[in-house]
Design a protein around this motif. Structure first.
Motif, PDB file in Angstrom:
ATOM      1  N   TRP A  84      41.386  43.729  41.869  1.00  0.00           N
ATOM      2  CA  TRP A  84      42.164  43.454  40.584  1.00  0.00           C
ATOM      3  C   TRP A  84      42.978  42.039  40.676  1.00  0.00           C
ATOM      4  CZ3 TRP A  84      40.112  46.573  37.681  1.00  0.00           C
ATOM      5  CH2 TRP A  84      39.596  48.076  37.965  1.00  0.00           C
ATOM      6  N   VAL A  85      43.595  41.662  41.667  1.00  0.00           N
ATOM      7  CA  VAL A  85      44.229  40.413  42.045  1.00  0.00           C
ATOM      8  C   VAL A  85      44.067  40.248  43.420  1.00  0.00           C
ATOM      9  CG1 VAL A  85      46.335  39.272  42.193  1.00  0.00           C
ATOM     10  CG2 VAL A  85      46.027  40.804  40.548  1.00  0.00           C
ATOM     11  N   PHE A  96      39.827  40.518  39.056  1.00  0.00           N
ATOM     12  CA  PHE A  96      39.470  40.778  37.521  1.00  0.00           C
ATOM     13  C   PHE A  96      40.648  40.716  36.800  1.00  0.00           C
ATOM     14  CE2 PHE A  96      38.478  44.042  34.464  1.00  0.00           C
ATOM     15  CZ  PHE A  96      37.632  43.609  33.587  1.00  0.00           C
ATOM     16  N   GLU A  97      41.674  41.528  37.013  1.00  0.00           N
ATOM     17  CA  GLU A  97      42.809  41.450  35.945  1.00  0.00           C
ATOM     18  C   GLU A  97      43.337  40.012  35.984  1.00  0.00           C
ATOM     19  OE1 GLU A  97      44.039  46.050  35.624  1.00  0.00           O
ATOM     20  OE2 GLU A  97      45.134  44.907  37.168  1.00  0.00           O
ATOM     21  N   ALA A  98      43.567  39.362  37.025  1.00  0.00           N
ATOM     22  CA  ALA A  98      44.253  38.204  36.891  1.00  0.00           C
ATOM     23  C   ALA A  98      43.491  37.313  36.013  1.00  0.00           C
ATOM     24  CB  ALA A  98      44.508  37.488  38.462  1.00  0.00           C
ATOM     25  N   ALA A 290      31.418  39.255  31.607  1.00  0.00           N
ATOM     26  CA  ALA A 290      31.061  38.200  32.619  1.00  0.00           C
ATOM     27  C   ALA A 290      32.244  38.395  33.865  1.00  0.00           C
ATOM     28  CB  ALA A 290      30.940  37.044  32.108  1.00  0.00           C
ATOM     29  N   LEU A 291      33.237  38.395  33.663  1.00  0.00           N
ATOM     30  CA  LEU A 291      34.432  38.775  34.415  1.00  0.00           C
ATOM     31  C   LEU A 291      34.277  40.074  35.282  1.00  0.00           C
ATOM     32  CD1 LEU A 291      37.359  37.547  32.393  1.00  0.00           C
ATOM     33  CD2 LEU A 291      36.426  36.192  34.302  1.00  0.00           C
ATOM     34  N   LEU A 296      33.682  42.740  39.799  1.00  0.00           N
ATOM     35  CA  LEU A 296      33.511  44.223  40.362  1.00  0.00           C
ATOM     36  C   LEU A 296      32.172  44.692  40.630  1.00  0.00           C
ATOM     37  CD1 LEU A 296      35.875  45.500  37.414  1.00  0.00           C
ATOM     38  CD2 LEU A 296      36.392  45.021  39.743  1.00  0.00           C
ATOM     39  N   SER A 297      31.329  43.402  40.199  1.00  0.00           N
ATOM     40  CA  SER A 297      29.643  43.524  40.050  1.00  0.00           C
ATOM     41  C   SER A 297      29.067  44.548  39.321  1.00  0.00           C
ATOM     42  CB  SER A 297      29.361  44.000  41.650  1.00  0.00           C
ATOM     43  OG  SER A 297      29.341  45.447  41.956  1.00  0.00           O
ATOM     44  N   GLU A 298      27.896  44.494  39.112  1.00  0.00           N
ATOM     45  CA  GLU A 298      26.892  45.220  38.095  1.00  0.00           C
ATOM     46  C   GLU A 298      26.602  46.743  37.934  1.00  0.00           C
ATOM     47  OE1 GLU A 298      24.049  41.997  38.752  1.00  0.00           O
ATOM     48  OE2 GLU A 298      24.132  41.796  36.452  1.00  0.00           O
TER      49      GLU A 298
END
Length: 306
Positions: A84-85, A96-98, A290-291, A296-298
């Motif tokens: 996430w950070v 991801f969250e950042a 996209a982020l 986090l991958s697909e």
């Protein structure tokens, strides 16, 4: 922490719809040269009055709605976990969250330099009362109970809850909910992970409750508990990086399609609608997907427990 989460795969991207901020105007525009659109002789007084009217505003200026005008104060956890950070540094825009937070800030009209970060606990963020920040992002699941005390933005990510253990644990061979009931389980206080643990697994021994994800992970490392329940991306990261011999037993079924994570805002915040519109726009233009792919991958292959 270094970004090692790419070894694991994450849940499918959040589907969302566009919700634009409506811009409205009234009246018919005057024709060039001050001529009326009906073709009659120009009315000087009417033209003067029309030109003196201020244009209708499309939306409030979000930069003037914040706790500190011109600065967007965003809170997150202490510490803030990868993926996430990254490295517990949200200002780096890594994780991801950042990255989502800065993308929303840009949609609201804030430059990166206008974003200020503070830290809060999970519980105090969703407690009733005034806040010293504008937004809070640390994997808050949107629930009706929490919405009584705070506002939520539109969801920026959908996830499931997962059960994580370690090699050699009494639950290492568990494959069903019935087997998990006999173990010693733990989760973070005030989370949907704890709710899912109690409601779906319903262990024979009361669950151990911890103040943070860091404390929850440490309890598993110390073998104080046989397994923990956390959101799936966190479980994948912990299994790959933090927990020696970490093993994900499976994910818990969710008839609603999974938990939606949203920004938390103070109850009645004037920023709630603009932030939701920004999140929806990022979903519609593919930014969130996209982020998610980047951080986090697909795809994942984690069995659903029954």
């Amino acid at each position: 922490m270094a970004r090692i989460f790419s070894r694991a795969a994450a849940v499918a991207a959040l589907a969302a719809i566009t919700m634009g901020l409506a811009a409205c105007s009234s009246g018919s525009p005057a024709a060039p040269g001050g001529e009326s659109t009906s073709g009659s002789s120009p009315d000087t007084s009417a033209t003067t009055a029309a030109t003196s009217e201020a244009p209708a505003s499309s939306a409030p200026d979000a930069t003037e709605l914040t706790t500190t005008p011109g600065t967007l104060t965003i809170a997150t956890g202490n510490p803030a976990y990868s993926p996430w950070v990254e490295d517990d540094k949200p200002e780096s825009k890594q994780g991801f969250e950042a990255a989502v937070a800065y993308a929303v800030a840009e949609k609201l009209g804030f430059a990166d330099a206008d974003v200020s970060w503070v830290r809060t606990t999970f519980d105090e963020a969703i407690a009733p009362g005034p806040k010293a920040w504008d937004l809070n992002i640390q994997q808050f699941s949107i629930t009706e109970e929490r919405e009584k005390a705070v506002d939520f933005s539109s969801g920026y990510y959908t996830t499931a809850q997962a059960v994580l253990t370690y090699e050699g644990s009494p639950l290492a061979g568990a494959t069903t909910l019935a087997q998990l009931k006999q173990g010693k389980l733990g989760a973070m206080v005030g989370t949907t992970s704890l709710n899912a643990l109690n409601e779906q697994i319903a262990p024979a021994t009361p669950a151990s409750v911890f103040n943070s994800n860091a404390d929850t992970a440490q309890a598993l490392k110390n073998k104080q508990v046989d397994a923990i329940v956390v959101d799936l991306p966190t479980a994948l990261y912990l299994a790959a990086v933090e927990i020696d011999g970490g093993k994900i037993i499976g994910q818990l079924a969710d008839a609603s399609g999974g938990d939606q994570f949203g920004f938390v805002l103070p109850k009645g915040s004037k920023l709630t609608a603009p932030v939701s519109a920004a999140v929806d726009a990022l979903a519609a233009d593919g930014t969130l997907a996209a982020l998610e792919k980047q951080w986090l991958s697909e795809s994942i292959s984690v069995p659903v427990l029954s």
